[in-house]
Design an enzyme around this catalytic site. Structure first.
Site, PDB file in Angstrom:
ATOM      1  N   THR A  93       0.788  -1.085   0.098  1.00 34.22           N
ATOM      2  CA  THR A  93       0.145  -0.152   0.045  1.00 34.22           C
ATOM      3  C   THR A  93       0.793   1.132   0.024  1.00 34.22           C
ATOM      4  O   THR A  93       1.933   1.184   0.573  1.00 34.22           O
ATOM      5  CB  THR A  93      -0.858  -0.074   1.218  1.00 34.22           C
ATOM      6  OG1 THR A  93      -1.395   1.216   1.382  1.00 34.22           O
ATOM      7  CG2 THR A  93      -0.119  -0.183   2.480  1.00 34.22           C
ATOM      8  N   ASP A  94       0.221   2.327  -0.431  1.00 33.12           N
ATOM      9  CA  ASP A  94       0.932   3.636  -0.633  1.00 33.12           C
ATOM     10  C   ASP A  94       1.112   4.085   0.925  1.00 33.12           C
ATOM     11  O   ASP A  94       1.874   5.182   1.151  1.00 33.12           O
ATOM     12  CB  ASP A  94       0.181   4.608  -1.122  1.00 33.12           C
ATOM     13  CG  ASP A  94      -1.242   4.939  -0.969  1.00 33.12           C
ATOM     14  OD1 ASP A  94      -1.772   4.277   0.083  1.00 33.12           O
ATOM     15  OD2 ASP A  94      -1.903   5.823  -1.378  1.00 33.12           O
ATOM     16  N   GLU A  95       0.262   3.703   1.946  1.00 31.97           N
ATOM     17  CA  GLU A  95       0.498   4.156   3.352  1.00 31.97           C
ATOM     18  C   GLU A  95       1.931   3.727   3.877  1.00 31.97           C
ATOM     19  O   GLU A  95       2.107   4.439   5.009  1.00 31.97           O
ATOM     20  CB  GLU A  95      -0.813   3.553   4.192  1.00 31.97           C
ATOM     21  CG  GLU A  95      -1.970   3.821   3.505  1.00 31.97           C
ATOM     22  CD  GLU A  95      -3.242   3.632   4.564  1.00 31.97           C
ATOM     23  OE1 GLU A  95      -3.194   3.543   5.700  1.00 31.97           O
ATOM     24  OE2 GLU A  95      -4.258   3.336   3.735  1.00 31.97           O
ATOM     25  N   LYS A 151       2.355  -3.241   7.445  1.00 32.16           N
ATOM     26  CA  LYS A 151       2.760  -3.519   5.753  1.00 32.16           C
ATOM     27  C   LYS A 151       4.064  -3.246   5.713  1.00 32.16           C
ATOM     28  O   LYS A 151       4.845  -3.842   4.596  1.00 32.16           O
ATOM     29  CB  LYS A 151       1.622  -2.697   5.087  1.00 32.16           C
ATOM     30  CG  LYS A 151       0.053  -3.189   4.998  1.00 32.16           C
ATOM     31  CD  LYS A 151      -0.156  -4.425   4.430  1.00 32.16           C
ATOM     32  CE  LYS A 151       0.218  -4.823   2.971  1.00 32.16           C
ATOM     33  NZ  LYS A 151      -0.597  -5.911   2.772  1.00 32.16           N
ATOM     34  N   TYR A 206      -1.552  -0.252  10.956  1.00 28.01           N
ATOM     35  CA  TYR A 206      -1.922  -1.001   9.698  1.00 28.01           C
ATOM     36  C   TYR A 206      -0.668  -0.811   8.720  1.00 28.01           C
ATOM     37  O   TYR A 206      -0.143  -1.608   8.283  1.00 28.01           O
ATOM     38  CB  TYR A 206      -3.055  -0.687   8.999  1.00 28.01           C
ATOM     39  CG  TYR A 206      -3.205  -0.929   7.669  1.00 28.01           C
ATOM     40  CD1 TYR A 206      -3.374  -2.175   7.111  1.00 28.01           C
ATOM     41  CD2 TYR A 206      -3.366   0.189   6.492  1.00 28.01           C
ATOM     42  CE1 TYR A 206      -3.372  -2.458   5.741  1.00 28.01           C
ATOM     43  CE2 TYR A 206      -3.165  -0.336   5.123  1.00 28.01           C
ATOM     44  CZ  TYR A 206      -3.297  -1.663   4.635  1.00 28.01           C
ATOM     45  OH  TYR A 206      -3.510  -1.975   3.402  1.00 28.01           O
TER      46      TYR A 206
HETATM   47  P1  NAD Z   1      -9.828  -7.487   2.401  1.00 30.92           P
HETATM   48  O1  NAD Z   1     -10.026  -7.147   3.816  1.00 30.92           O
HETATM   49  O2  NAD Z   1     -10.961  -7.400   1.532  1.00 30.92           O
HETATM   50  O3  NAD Z   1      -9.334  -8.748   2.076  1.00 30.92           O
HETATM   51  C1  NAD Z   1      -8.248  -9.733   2.997  1.00 30.92           C
HETATM   52  C2  NAD Z   1      -8.475 -11.050   2.570  1.00 30.92           C
HETATM   53  O4  NAD Z   1      -7.646 -11.803   3.445  1.00 30.92           O
HETATM   54  C3  NAD Z   1      -9.990 -11.568   3.288  1.00 30.92           C
HETATM   55  O5  NAD Z   1     -10.540 -12.398   2.313  1.00 30.92           O
HETATM   56  C4  NAD Z   1      -9.624 -12.393   4.471  1.00 30.92           C
HETATM   57  O6  NAD Z   1     -10.389 -13.355   4.990  1.00 30.92           O
HETATM   58  C5  NAD Z   1      -8.286 -12.856   4.015  1.00 30.92           C
HETATM   59  N1  NAD Z   1      -7.212 -13.192   5.458  1.00 30.92           N
HETATM   60  C6  NAD Z   1      -6.901 -12.434   6.414  1.00 30.92           C
HETATM   61  N2  NAD Z   1      -6.459 -12.939   7.108  1.00 30.92           N
HETATM   62  C7  NAD Z   1      -6.007 -14.168   6.757  1.00 30.92           C
HETATM   63  C8  NAD Z   1      -5.087 -15.155   7.218  1.00 30.92           C
HETATM   64  N3  NAD Z   1      -4.392 -15.199   8.158  1.00 30.92           N
HETATM   65  N4  NAD Z   1      -4.936 -16.319   6.297  1.00 30.92           N
HETATM   66  C9  NAD Z   1      -5.820 -16.470   5.199  1.00 30.92           C
HETATM   67  N5  NAD Z   1      -6.505 -15.323   4.809  1.00 30.92           N
HETATM   68  C10 NAD Z   1      -6.749 -14.196   5.392  1.00 30.92           C
HETATM   69  O7  NAD Z   1      -8.592  -6.498   1.670  1.00 30.92           O
HETATM   70  P2  NAD Z   1      -8.380  -5.785   0.555  1.00 30.92           P
HETATM   71  O8  NAD Z   1      -8.669  -4.621   0.435  1.00 30.92           O
HETATM   72  O9  NAD Z   1      -8.743  -6.691  -0.289  1.00 30.92           O
HETATM   73  O10 NAD Z   1      -6.801  -5.840   0.561  1.00 30.92           O
HETATM   74  C11 NAD Z   1      -6.053  -6.915   0.073  1.00 30.92           C
HETATM   75  C12 NAD Z   1      -4.603  -6.632  -0.135  1.00 30.92           C
HETATM   76  O11 NAD Z   1      -4.275  -5.389  -0.435  1.00 30.92           O
HETATM   77  C13 NAD Z   1      -3.978  -6.337   1.347  1.00 30.92           C
HETATM   78  O12 NAD Z   1      -2.559  -7.020   1.583  1.00 30.92           O
HETATM   79  C14 NAD Z   1      -4.119  -4.815   1.716  1.00 30.92           C
HETATM   80  O13 NAD Z   1      -2.827  -4.410   2.583  1.00 30.92           O
HETATM   81  C15 NAD Z   1      -3.576  -4.489   0.053  1.00 30.92           C
HETATM   82  N6  NAD Z   1      -4.240  -3.022  -0.275  1.00 30.92           N
HETATM   83  C16 NAD Z   1      -5.399  -2.604  -0.146  1.00 30.92           C
HETATM   84  C17 NAD Z   1      -5.845  -1.459  -0.560  1.00 30.92           C
HETATM   85  C18 NAD Z   1      -7.378  -1.084  -0.607  1.00 30.92           C
HETATM   86  O14 NAD Z   1      -7.705   0.226  -0.852  1.00 30.92           O
HETATM   87  N7  NAD Z   1      -8.304  -2.071  -0.320  1.00 30.92           N
HETATM   88  C19 NAD Z   1      -5.072  -0.398  -0.868  1.00 30.92           C
HETATM   89  C20 NAD Z   1      -3.413  -0.793  -1.012  1.00 30.92           C
HETATM   90  C21 NAD Z   1      -3.193  -1.907  -0.684  1.00 30.92           C
END
Ligand code: NAD
Length: 337
Positions: A124-126, A152, A148
């Site tokens: 993430t950009d964060e 990351k 968070y």
């Molecule tokens: P989300 O919370 O919608 O999904 C996370 C998934 O991971 C869920 O299905 C959950 O059940 C699964 N999970 C959590 N803990 C687990 C574990 N211990 N073992 C197996 N599965 C597990 O998240 P998202 O928004 O889809 O984000 C996905 C990735 O992208 C993350 O790594 C997040 O840091 C990164 N990200 C998200 C955003 C955003 O805007 N949503 C932006 C930048 C980066």
């Protein structure tokens, strides 16, 4: 042919990415490993769940035996699984560190022992922390300021260390805020859309001046796929959309697509930590891999609101789920402090 292990593939971005992979002719098999936490839902995979190329495994990325078994059978890993909600990290930072750092390490250990062709770590950009001016390119220092983002950033550094130390072919993507269908209604766009569709008010933190970049989830998935196919091991790629907005400006867009007005908006005190501005220079992935975001925010938001309008059965139960609620508590100061 590629066989891909997708962790977190029942979550928001991971499910879009899994569906995208299944449409690729050179992908022979995809396995989703997902613990189905409050944030993970098989329904996010839709009809793809029945695709014969897809295997769904309910399990935890911290389960070494399971992870080893799955990594043996795949030549690529795309790692989305994480605790992803910033506000939640304020009161359960331990879960964020366990899943995001130690879970990533379990996967990296397996990849290092068993060998893979590519390990894409989704970040993430964060991790760059707040920037008052300018933009962070991939060489900018990591200055996360909330739990968070710190979890990351730590996982990014562990992943890069496995490239340097053990030669695991790690690439990292760092994206800005994603939006689109199937996002959990705890995140700002679906939270505001679902509240407005129910005729309920929405609340803006502080003066609504925090600035975020908005990226359609399909554009992020296109970037991640480019990195999976052509990213150089050991490299980081920033991915953002074309639109930077204050939260107040974003709210104006959401009000429009939900046919609501400012009488539905209340201001509340800012949360205990809230980075004022994130901004990334994303020219590297464009220059080196030919990436271009294609979704304009206006159209993307309209289509997203339409999805929530058409699918109340998908989000209303999540809002009622007690696990979704975040207690309004502050983390106590350490003993003796
Ligand atoms: P989300 O919370 O919608 O999904 C996370 C998934 O991971 C869920 O299905 C959950 O059940 C699964 N999970 C959590 N803990 C687990 C574990 N211990 N073992 C197996 N599965 C597990 O998240 P998202 O928004 O889809 O984000 C996905 C990735 O992208 C993350 O790594 C997040 O840091 C990164 N990200 C998200 C955003 C955003 O805007 N949503 C932006 C930048 C980066």
């Amino acid at each position: 042919m590629r066989t891909v292990l997708v962790t977190g593939g029942a979550g928001f971005i991971g499910s879009h990415f899994t569906k995208r992979l299944l449409r690729s002719e050179d992908v022979a098999a995809v396995t989703v490993l997902d613990a189905l936490t409050y944030a993970g839902h098989i329904e996010n995979l839709g009809e793809a769940f029945l695709d014969p190329k897809l295997d769904f495994v309910e399990g935890n990325i911290l389960d070494t035996e399971l992870v080893n078994d799955l990594v043996t059978r795949h030549n690529h890993i795309v790692h989305f699984a994480a605790e992803s909600h910033v506000d939640r990290s304020f009161y359960e930072a331990g879960n964020f560190l366990t899943t995001n750092v130690l879970g990533t390490r379990t996967l990296l250990d397996a990849a290092s022992r068993l060998g893979v062709d590519k390990f894409v770590h989704v970040s993430t950009d964060e991790v760059y922390g707040p920037l008052l001016t300018g933009m962070a390119d991939e060489s900018a220092p990591l200055r996360p300021s909330i739990p968070y983002a710190a979890s990351k950033a730590a996982s990014d550094l562990v992943a890069l260390s496995y490239f340097q130390t053990y030669g695991v072919p790690v690439c990292i993507t760092r994206s800005s805020n994603n939006y689109g269908p199937c996002q959990h209604p705890e995140k700002i766009i679906p939270l505001f859309v679902t509240r407005l569709l129910k005729g309920e008010p929405v609340t803006l933190h502080g003066c609504g001046q925090h600035i975020r970049n908005w990226l359609h989830v399909e554009d992020n998935c296109a970037g991640i796929e480019l990195v999976l196919r052509a990213g150089v091991p050991g490299e980081v790629y920033n991915i953002a959309g074309g639109t930077d907005l204050t939260n107040k400006e974003l709210t104006q867009h959401i009000l429009r697509v939900c046919d609501a007005d400012w009488t539905a908006v209340a201001y509340v005190p800012d949360r205990q930590a809230n980075d004022l501005r994130y901004a990334m220079d994303c020219s590297k992935i464009t220059r080196e891999l030919g990436y271009q975001p294609t979704r304009a925010l206006n159209e993307g938001l309209e289509a997203t609101a339409d999805w929530y309008r058409a699918n109340p059965g998908r989000w209303a139960p999540l809002l009622r789920n007690p696990q979704t609620r975040i207690p309004q508590v502050r983390v106590p100061a350490p003993e003796g402090a």
